[in-house]
Design an enzyme around this catalytic site. Sequence first.
Site, PDB file in Angstrom:
ATOM      1  N   SER A 162      41.193  33.671  33.960  1.00 32.76           N
ATOM      2  CA  SER A 162      42.251  34.623  34.308  1.00 32.76           C
ATOM      3  C   SER A 162      43.538  33.961  34.796  1.00 32.76           C
ATOM      4  CB  SER A 162      41.754  35.612  35.363  1.00 32.76           C
ATOM      5  OG  SER A 162      41.543  34.954  36.592  1.00 32.76           O
ATOM      6  N   HIS A 187      44.208  34.328  42.226  1.00 32.53           N
ATOM      7  CA  HIS A 187      45.274  35.002  41.482  1.00 32.53           C
ATOM      8  C   HIS A 187      46.615  34.804  42.167  1.00 32.53           C
ATOM      9  CE1 HIS A 187      42.607  37.976  39.003  1.00 32.53           C
ATOM     10  NE2 HIS A 187      42.556  36.732  38.562  1.00 32.53           N
ATOM     11  N   ASP A 214      45.619  43.507  40.002  1.00 30.96           N
ATOM     12  CA  ASP A 214      44.241  43.457  40.497  1.00 30.96           C
ATOM     13  C   ASP A 214      43.760  44.704  41.227  1.00 30.96           C
ATOM     14  OD1 ASP A 214      44.151  40.902  39.509  1.00 30.96           O
ATOM     15  OD2 ASP A 214      44.310  39.911  41.448  1.00 30.96           O
TER      16      ASP A 214
END
Length: 172
Positions: free
Chosen positions: A49, A90, A115
């Site tokens: 990701s 992230h 998210d």
Amino acid sequence: MLSSLQNPRQAAAQLMNFAMILSTAFMMWKGLSVATDSPSPIVVVLSGSMEPAFQRGDLLLLWNRNVWQETAVGEVVVYNVKGKDIPIVHRVVRKFGTGDKAKLLTKGDNNNADDTDLYARGQDYLEREDIIGSVIGYFPFVGYVTILLSEHPWLKTVMLGIMGLLVVIQRE
């Protein structure tokens, strides 16, 4: 090979040596946790990701910032979601407010959406307490061993067996 088992003193010394290695590793981990102010100062990227910034298997070094150094938009953070054990790596894409009351929205570089679906039920943003740390460095692909051990549990047994065998046959 098994002659070391006949001498109980030598076997005890080998066992103590093994225990000392494990306790030293644990103390180093805890020392690093205190120095970085992070419960988990080192994490492994488990998914794609965050590509191209970080690849699956990269080992990340974290630093948990204090109140005087706020998390900025664009910063890569690692956070825990309430009720889940796996840390998520992230980038902060939006920030609302400042200080302890700041709310953060994150997104993986390789993801199409933010998210919010990953957060706990009823949670729309991250708060400061959710952040484990900010990424300050990384070692490419070093964490792949962790991924292999997680995906193939029998490898743990093999590795522990080899380590135990080495302790038994070690000569001093």
